[in-house]
Design a protein around this motif. Structure first.
Motif, PDB file in Angstrom:
ATOM      1  N   ASN A  38     -21.033   5.770  10.175  1.00 53.42           N
ATOM      2  CA  ASN A  38     -21.316   4.931  11.337  1.00 53.42           C
ATOM      3  C   ASN A  38     -21.283   5.787  12.592  1.00 53.42           C
ATOM      4  O   ASN A  38     -20.952   6.977  12.550  1.00 53.42           O
ATOM      5  N   THR A  53     -17.129  11.382  16.196  1.00 58.26           N
ATOM      6  CA  THR A  53     -15.885  12.113  15.942  1.00 58.26           C
ATOM      7  C   THR A  53     -16.172  13.457  15.287  1.00 58.26           C
ATOM      8  O   THR A  53     -15.581  14.487  15.641  1.00 58.26           O
ATOM      9  N   SER A  54     -17.098  13.459  14.339  1.00 58.60           N
ATOM     10  CA  SER A  54     -17.471  14.697  13.653  1.00 58.60           C
ATOM     11  C   SER A  54     -18.113  15.683  14.615  1.00 58.60           C
ATOM     12  O   SER A  54     -17.788  16.883  14.603  1.00 58.60           O
ATOM     13  N   GLU A  76     -21.560  14.032  11.351  1.00 60.14           N
ATOM     14  CA  GLU A  76     -21.848  13.337  10.100  1.00 60.14           C
ATOM     15  C   GLU A  76     -20.905  12.146   9.951  1.00 60.14           C
ATOM     16  O   GLU A  76     -19.805  12.133  10.498  1.00 60.14           O
ATOM     17  N   GLY A  77     -21.367  11.145   9.164  1.00 59.45           N
ATOM     18  CA  GLY A  77     -20.524   9.976   8.926  1.00 59.45           C
ATOM     19  C   GLY A  77     -21.335   8.753   8.616  1.00 59.45           C
ATOM     20  O   GLY A  77     -22.569   8.744   8.743  1.00 59.45           O
ATOM     21  N   GLU A 122     -19.341   5.824  15.171  1.00 63.95           N
ATOM     22  CA  GLU A 122     -18.033   6.340  15.576  1.00 63.95           C
ATOM     23  C   GLU A 122     -17.664   7.582  14.762  1.00 63.95           C
ATOM     24  O   GLU A 122     -17.175   8.575  15.306  1.00 63.95           O
ATOM     25  N   ASP A 123     -17.919   7.533  13.454  1.00 61.91           N
ATOM     26  CA  ASP A 123     -17.624   8.697  12.607  1.00 61.91           C
ATOM     27  C   ASP A 123     -18.489   9.887  12.996  1.00 61.91           C
ATOM     28  O   ASP A 123     -18.014  11.035  13.008  1.00 61.91           O
TER      29      ASP A 123
END
Length: 394
Positions: A95, A101-102, A92-93, A97-98
């Motif tokens: 963008n 990472t999630s 989730e995020g 990249e987020d």
């Protein structure tokens, strides 16, 4: 005169000493960590090891989203074997990249005892499901941190793990990516097969790591733990998504470069096959997949097989029985062609003070079956076969 019975007949006495027959550890149990946002939560609850016995039913419960359904189809096309699935949440995020990472955090998970999540939940599989997965993958993921975590989990489970050789599908990038790993249980695979999607039926790239998991389980069932996945026909695939140059008689190809970097690739030859025998071990004694697998099987088989001996009286007879039990296993494996040879023995550590402290030390050495990776055939021109020319002509 005291009244006492006198036996006049036969009494059967059960003798519980002597060597035991050690049963080879089960190795074809696979384990997946995958995403499936549309899955049935009752069938595949998040971060929980779930037994899969019916792959067709599991595909229906997985839904069309994520990596789970396609991975299950890739395994099911190779083998009918029981496995364990841990479903994790999508990233989730705001963008890309987020989100990445999630997702990485969801897959790697939390290793705290009693609340393990992500791939760490595989460590609880035996206590929750009764099954210990020995063939692992996280299909569709190329993150380096996930690959490192997978190697650690595989080493703790005494399993092998297959992982994609990096996010960039070039030989140069893959060989550079390989340098990041040292786990002997981890095996990198370059490229993807193409196959029919289990839901849409469209021909799309499928996860080679999931195919490798299914093929490893099939080889364990049909041939044995001593055979690598290399040069065995793959079922259910129709093409290669990322072809590489390959020649049986020339190593100066892309496949040769990948194999030289200890990366398995995919080839087309009488169907479709994996091509490569080596993993990420830094110890060259464990370079081959077959060596790693043999070592794992011997460790688990011996450890589980000698369990009945624990807490018995430590006598010379008991020590002989344990050594003979292990050597009997070695003789069976050698006779079956699964090892070249092995021997168990009492070590010099068995000093009086150690024995009095309830400690017995047994060692063993073994020679695994190496795959025939490099065959040279020498060619020589001679005129000797003309020697009887006149006689034959007459």
């Amino acid at each position: 005169m005291a009244l006492a019975p006198r036996r006049h007949g036969v009494k059967i006495i059960e003798v519980t000493t002597g060597a035991l027959t050690l049963q080879v550890a089960a190795t074809a149990i696979w384990g997946l960590v995958a995403t499936a946002s549309a899955a049935d939560d009752k069938v595949f609850p998040l971060d929980t090891p779930v037994i899969v016995t019916d792959i067709g039913a599991a595909i229906q419960a997985a839904g069309a989203e994520g990596t789970l359904a396609k991975s299950l189809r890739a395994i099911g096309d190779q083998v009918n074997a029981v496995g364990v699935v841990v479903r994790v949440a999508e990233g989730e995020g705001g963008n890309e990249e987020d989100i990445a990472t999630s997702l990485r955090a969801n897959i790697i998970g939390d290793g705290a005892a009693g609340s393990r999540t992500g791939m760490q939940a595989l460590l609880d599989s035996q206590s929750i499901t009764g099954l210990r997965p020995r063939i692992l993958a996280v299909p569709g993921v190329t993150d380096q941190a996930v690959g490192e975590a997978l190697g650690l989990v595989a080493s703790r489970l005494n399993a092998v793990a297959y992982y994609e050789a990096g996010p960039v599908r070039t030989v140069t990038a893959a060989t550079a990516y390989r340098a990041n790993f040292t786990h002997r249980e981890l095996f990198l695979i370059f490229g993807s097969f193409t196959a029919a999607d289990p839901v849409s039926k469209a021909i799309e790239p499928t996860y080679a790591t999931a195919v490798a998991v299914g093929l490893r389980a099939r080889i364990d069932q049909e041939i044995g733990f001593h055979k690598t996945i290399s040069n065995v026909p793959v079922h259910g695939v129709v093409g290669l998504d990322t072809p590489v140059s390959w020649d049986l008689q020339d190593e100066d190809t892309e496949a040769g470069l990948l194999n030289g970097a200890d990366i398995t690739c995919l080839i087309r030859r009488d169907g479709f096959r994996f091509w490569g025998n080596r993993g990420c071990a830094t110890d060259t004694r464990f370079a081959f997949e077959s060596t790693v697998r043999t070592n794992q099987v011997l460790r688990d088989t011996i450890a589980e097989g000698v369990f009945p001996y624990i807490d018995r009286h430590l006598t010379p007879a008991l020590a002989r029985d344990i050594v003979e039990s292990i050597n009997a296993l070695f003789r069976r494996l050698k006779s079956a062609g699964q090892i070249i040879g092995a021997e168990a023995f009492l070590t010099d550590a068995n000093t009086p003070d150690q024995l009095a402290d309830g400690k017995l030390r047994i060692g063993y050495r073994f020679t695994p079956c190496a795959p025939l990776e490099d065959l040279s055939v020498e060619s020589q021109i001679t005129d000797e076969f003309y020697a009887d020319f006149n006689a034959l002509a007459a």
